[in-house]
Design a protein around this motif. Structure first.
Motif, PDB file in Angstrom:
ATOM      1  N   ILE A 114      -6.962  -9.112  -8.244  1.00  0.00           N
ATOM      2  CA  ILE A 114      -6.101  -8.099  -8.866  1.00  0.00           C
ATOM      3  C   ILE A 114      -6.844  -6.774  -8.971  1.00  0.00           C
ATOM      4  O   ILE A 114      -6.277  -5.701  -8.723  1.00  0.00           O
ATOM      5  N   ALA A 115      -8.126  -6.845  -9.306  1.00  0.00           N
ATOM      6  CA  ALA A 115      -8.934  -5.628  -9.398  1.00  0.00           C
ATOM      7  C   ALA A 115      -9.074  -4.964  -8.031  1.00  0.00           C
ATOM      8  O   ALA A 115      -9.022  -3.723  -7.922  1.00  0.00           O
ATOM      9  N   GLU A 116      -9.236  -5.761  -6.975  1.00  0.00           N
ATOM     10  CA  GLU A 116      -9.323  -5.205  -5.624  1.00  0.00           C
ATOM     11  C   GLU A 116      -8.027  -4.485  -5.246  1.00  0.00           C
ATOM     12  O   GLU A 116      -8.056  -3.388  -4.654  1.00  0.00           O
ATOM     13  N   ILE A 117      -6.894  -5.097  -5.574  1.00  0.00           N
ATOM     14  CA  ILE A 117      -5.603  -4.472  -5.271  1.00  0.00           C
ATOM     15  C   ILE A 117      -5.457  -3.178  -6.060  1.00  0.00           C
ATOM     16  O   ILE A 117      -4.990  -2.154  -5.533  1.00  0.00           O
ATOM     17  N   ALA A 118      -5.866  -3.201  -7.331  1.00  0.00           N
ATOM     18  CA  ALA A 118      -5.786  -1.994  -8.160  1.00  0.00           C
ATOM     19  C   ALA A 118      -6.632  -0.871  -7.571  1.00  0.00           C
ATOM     20  O   ALA A 118      -6.210   0.299  -7.541  1.00  0.00           O
ATOM     21  N   ARG A 119      -7.839  -1.214  -7.097  1.00  0.00           N
ATOM     22  CA  ARG A 119      -8.709  -0.187  -6.498  1.00  0.00           C
ATOM     23  C   ARG A 119      -8.055   0.434  -5.275  1.00  0.00           C
ATOM     24  O   ARG A 119      -8.134   1.648  -5.065  1.00  0.00           O
ATOM     25  N   GLU A 120      -7.399  -0.397  -4.467  1.00  0.00           N
ATOM     26  CA  GLU A 120      -6.739   0.128  -3.269  1.00  0.00           C
ATOM     27  C   GLU A 120      -5.555   1.023  -3.653  1.00  0.00           C
ATOM     28  O   GLU A 120      -5.309   2.052  -3.010  1.00  0.00           O
ATOM     29  N   ILE A 121      -4.833   0.660  -4.702  1.00  0.00           N
ATOM     30  CA  ILE A 121      -3.718   1.495  -5.166  1.00  0.00           C
ATOM     31  C   ILE A 121      -4.252   2.846  -5.645  1.00  0.00           C
ATOM     32  O   ILE A 121      -3.683   3.902  -5.338  1.00  0.00           O
ATOM     33  N   VAL A 122      -5.341   2.812  -6.404  1.00  0.00           N
ATOM     34  CA  VAL A 122      -5.947   4.057  -6.898  1.00  0.00           C
ATOM     35  C   VAL A 122      -6.385   4.929  -5.732  1.00  0.00           C
ATOM     36  O   VAL A 122      -6.185   6.156  -5.732  1.00  0.00           O
ATOM     37  N   ARG A 123      -6.960   4.306  -4.712  1.00  0.00           N
ATOM     38  CA  ARG A 123      -7.422   5.071  -3.545  1.00  0.00           C
ATOM     39  C   ARG A 123      -6.274   5.790  -2.857  1.00  0.00           C
ATOM     40  O   ARG A 123      -6.443   6.893  -2.328  1.00  0.00           O
ATOM     41  N   ARG A 124      -5.096   5.168  -2.870  1.00  0.00           N
ATOM     42  CA  ARG A 124      -3.943   5.741  -2.175  1.00  0.00           C
ATOM     43  C   ARG A 124      -2.950   6.406  -3.120  1.00  0.00           C
ATOM     44  O   ARG A 124      -1.825   6.729  -2.727  1.00  0.00           O
ATOM     45  N   ALA A 125      -3.338   6.596  -4.376  1.00  0.00           N
ATOM     46  CA  ALA A 125      -2.396   7.046  -5.407  1.00  0.00           C
ATOM     47  C   ALA A 125      -1.793   8.413  -5.124  1.00  0.00           C
ATOM     48  O   ALA A 125      -0.660   8.696  -5.525  1.00  0.00           O
ATOM     49  N   ASP A 126      -2.520   9.293  -4.451  1.00  0.00           N
ATOM     50  CA  ASP A 126      -1.981  10.621  -4.169  1.00  0.00           C
ATOM     51  C   ASP A 126      -0.753  10.555  -3.265  1.00  0.00           C
ATOM     52  O   ASP A 126       0.131  11.407  -3.354  1.00  0.00           O
ATOM     53  N   GLN A 127      -0.729   9.532  -2.426  1.00  0.00           N
ATOM     54  CA  GLN A 127       0.366   9.431  -1.464  1.00  0.00           C
ATOM     55  C   GLN A 127       1.358   8.325  -1.820  1.00  0.00           C
ATOM     56  O   GLN A 127       2.564   8.513  -1.736  1.00  0.00           O
ATOM     57  N   SER A 128       0.840   7.162  -2.238  1.00  0.00           N
ATOM     58  CA  SER A 128       1.696   5.994  -2.500  1.00  0.00           C
ATOM     59  C   SER A 128       1.952   5.902  -4.001  1.00  0.00           C
ATOM     60  O   SER A 128       1.174   5.299  -4.742  1.00  0.00           O
ATOM     61  N   ARG A 129       3.058   6.482  -4.456  1.00  0.00           N
ATOM     62  CA  ARG A 129       3.369   6.538  -5.877  1.00  0.00           C
ATOM     63  C   ARG A 129       4.250   5.372  -6.331  1.00  0.00           C
ATOM     64  O   ARG A 129       4.441   5.186  -7.534  1.00  0.00           O
ATOM     65  N   ILE A 130       4.800   4.614  -5.384  1.00  0.00           N
ATOM     66  CA  ILE A 130       5.720   3.531  -5.730  1.00  0.00           C
ATOM     67  C   ILE A 130       5.097   2.197  -5.328  1.00  0.00           C
ATOM     68  O   ILE A 130       4.781   1.979  -4.154  1.00  0.00           O
ATOM     69  N   ILE A 131       4.909   1.313  -6.293  1.00  0.00           N
ATOM     70  CA  ILE A 131       4.337  -0.013  -6.044  1.00  0.00           C
ATOM     71  C   ILE A 131       5.482  -1.026  -6.030  1.00  0.00           C
ATOM     72  O   ILE A 131       6.166  -1.210  -7.045  1.00  0.00           O
ATOM     73  N   LEU A 132       5.696  -1.659  -4.907  1.00  0.00           N
ATOM     74  CA  LEU A 132       6.766  -2.647  -4.752  1.00  0.00           C
ATOM     75  C   LEU A 132       6.157  -4.046  -4.788  1.00  0.00           C
ATOM     76  O   LEU A 132       5.229  -4.339  -4.028  1.00  0.00           O
TER      77      LEU A 132
END
Length: 574
Positions: free
Chosen positions: A288-306
């Motif tokens: 879960i922490a790995e997924i969160a880190r990847e979301i943070v890395r892409r947060a500027d572009q990927s604002r919607i988590i499905l």
């Protein structure tokens, strides 16, 4: 005059013939002790689709089962759930026998299923099979099918079975059988090959006409027909992301030293289970922490988590634990409820039976959903809908505005379907597939179905939270599965990340809760057969003390006591 005289009741000798009554009113007559399969072969539709088993007087039976009394019989074809299991189990046994004959020094492991119909198999003790070796193996299987050899059913003393598997070096089977409470074991034999299988088989190799072997990664796929197309093999899709997830989970199990249910039982009986639980939960948190880190890395572009996945996968707890990790990174996710975007009941599509199909994509107002999401991530104020399930209508809901860089988490079965947000660029979304991808097997040849694990999870949760009986949950399960096959599984590979919510110890934890619920399913009901099968399945597991389960575990979503049950992210009112 006595009652006996009135009713003319007398003792007689049993007739030589018995009758078999079919569900459609047809009646077959034949000699007493004739196998039920011989009766059913008299039906013109015997092979269309192939009949592989039967329900005799409310009990699941093999086709070799003798009819000794007048009986009600329901034929089971490859299109039924039990029939499909019988066919696939028998096909696995055929593969085992041919493999042992050609590669006596190698180890065959049947790992997990693939959505197009098949099992991913691995080979140990040697290099992966070459294309030529795989063709030779399939050719030998087809020769055995042409010979129509019987699968001999043997009931042997348990000690004898353990000695046999010890002589073959099958330590995983030996470990499992040490915890068996019965004194005997049913083995099946084909030629010199013997094994036990958790469930019934077809009578002979001649039934197994539809299969194929296809190389995949370092192993191969044993293909079988799906229920809706019992005489076809579907094309193999790309499932590289799923395969990677299964291999990662297999590596976790190897690190834990738990490669089979026998090893899990050993850990429980030697009080090593606390360590297994802690490491299993730590591996979940790590992912879960790995997924969160990847979301943070892409947060500027990927604002919607499905977030999408089949029933009882633990999506709700996963979404909350992911939110906690994102909060630790300074991001405050906003949870948007997809259920509030249902169309009014009058516009809900209907299925082939005329019933409302709430799982169809068209049951959602996807145009409004896309519109609201677009405005939200642009920082605009949006009035969300609120769906009233009792009235079947949509009403105005709360007014919200996202803070700068705030993410939206959207959980629902259609999260990976590209038709959900057709005009939103895919790079604006981060898609997560959550499923209970069990890889722990009873032994190397008897795999555990991910569907069975999810069904047991749901039975326990439905009883605790909704007051449903196990019979009610089992009765709804086929409809749930149909929706998953139509709306979830085809889009698995669209995920950016996959979270495997399986926990190696969970069936031992579910056992003491599920057993009493399953035992209450009434005899004679359609659900009784499934309940009996599940009871026989969880009998292999030693029970586990519930107090050992951490209060933020995915499993707590089903057994109760989750610290995350009331977890909500506070946000400023608009």
């Amino acid at each position: 005059m006595s009652d006996r005289g009135k009713n003319q009741i007398t003792f007689i000798k049993p007739r030589d013939e018995v009758e078999v009554h079919l569900p459609d009113g047809r009646v077959l007559q034949g000699k007493r002790n004739t196998p039920v399969g011989d009766f059913l072969k008299a039906l013109p539709e015997w092979d269309n689709p192939l009949i592989v088993g039967a329900i005799v007087n409310h009990e699941l039976r093999e086709l070799t089962y003798p009819i000794t009394i007048e009986s009600k019989v329901t034929p089971l074809t490859m299109t039924s759930a039990d029939g499909a299991r019988i066919y696939r189990r028998s096909l696995t046994f055929l593969l085992e026998a041919a493999f042992e004959e050609i590669f006596p020094d190698a180890v065959l492991t049947v790992d997990h299923s693939v959505t197009s119909g098949g099992y991913y198999c691995q080979v140990g003790g040697r290099d992966p099979l070459t294309e030529g070796e795989l063709e030779r193996l399939e050719s030998r299987m087809r020769e055995l099918v042409e010979q129509d050899l019987p699968f001999e059913r043997l009931t042997v003393p348990l000690k004898e079975a353990i000695q046999y598997f010890e002589s073959k070096g099958h330590q995983d089977k030996v470990s499992l059988l040490r915890y068996r409470h019965r004194d005997t074991l049913v083995l099946y034999q084909l030629g010199s090959h013997r094994d036990y299988h958790h469930g019934y088989m077809v009578p002979s190799t001649g039934y197994l006409r539809w299969f194929g072997l296809r190389a995949m990664d370092e192993g191969f796929i044993l293909q079988y027909p799906r229920r809706h197309a019992p005489k076809e093999l579907l094309p193999l899709p790309d499932f590289s992301i799923l395969l990677k997830t299964f291999k990662q989970y297999g590596a976790w199990l190897a690190n834990l030293g738990i490669d089979s249910v026998g090893a899990l039982n050993d850990a429980i009986s030697t009080n090593r289970i606390r360590e297994i639980i802690l490491v299993s939960e730590a591996l979940h948190e790590q992912k879960i922490a790995e997924i969160a880190r990847e979301i943070v890395r892409r947060a500027d572009q990927s604002r919607i988590i499905l977030i999408a996945g089949p029933s009882s996968s633990g999506k709700t707890t996963f979404a909350k634990r992911l939110s906690v990790q994102l909060l630790a990174y300074g991001l405050s996710p906003f949870a948007l409820e997809m259920d509030n975007y249902f169309v009014d009941r009058e516009f809900t599509p209907r299925d082939e039976n005329g019933d409302y199909d709430f799982e169809a994509l068209e049951a959602l107002d996807i145009r409004r959903l896309e519109h609201d999401l677009t405005r939200l991530i642009q920082g605009e104020e949006v009035q969300l809908p609120r769906f009233d399930f009792r009235e079947g209508k949509s009403f105005p809901g709360e007014v919200v505005r996202l803070e700068k860089d705030q993410l939206v988490i959207l959980e629902g079965i259609h999260g990976l379907n590209p038709r959900l947000l057709p005009n939103l660029p895919t790079e604006r979304t981060f898609r997560i597939y959550v499923s209970c991808l069990t890889q722990l097997n009873l032994d190397r040849h008897n795999r555990i179905s991910t569907t069975d694990t999810r069904l047991l999870r749901r039975i326990v949760r439905d009883a605790r939270e909704r007051g449903y009986s196990a019979q009610e949950t089992i009765g709804r399960w086929e409809s749930v599965r149909r929706g998953e096959k139509n709306y979830i599984f085809p889009y698995q590979e669209n995920a950016d990340e996959i979270f495997n919510s399986a926990l190696v110890y969970e069936l031992s934890a579910l056992k003491p809760l599920a057993e009493p619920l399953l035992r209450q399913v009434p005899y004679g009901t359609p659900e009784y057969i499934e309940a009996k099968r599940l009871l026989a399945f969880i009998e292999w597991f030693l029970p586990l003390n519930m107090d050992l389960i951490p209060d933020n575990s995915i499993l707590r979503e089903f057994v109760g006591g989750s610290i995350l049950r009331e977890f909500k992210i506070w946000r400023k009112p608009v």
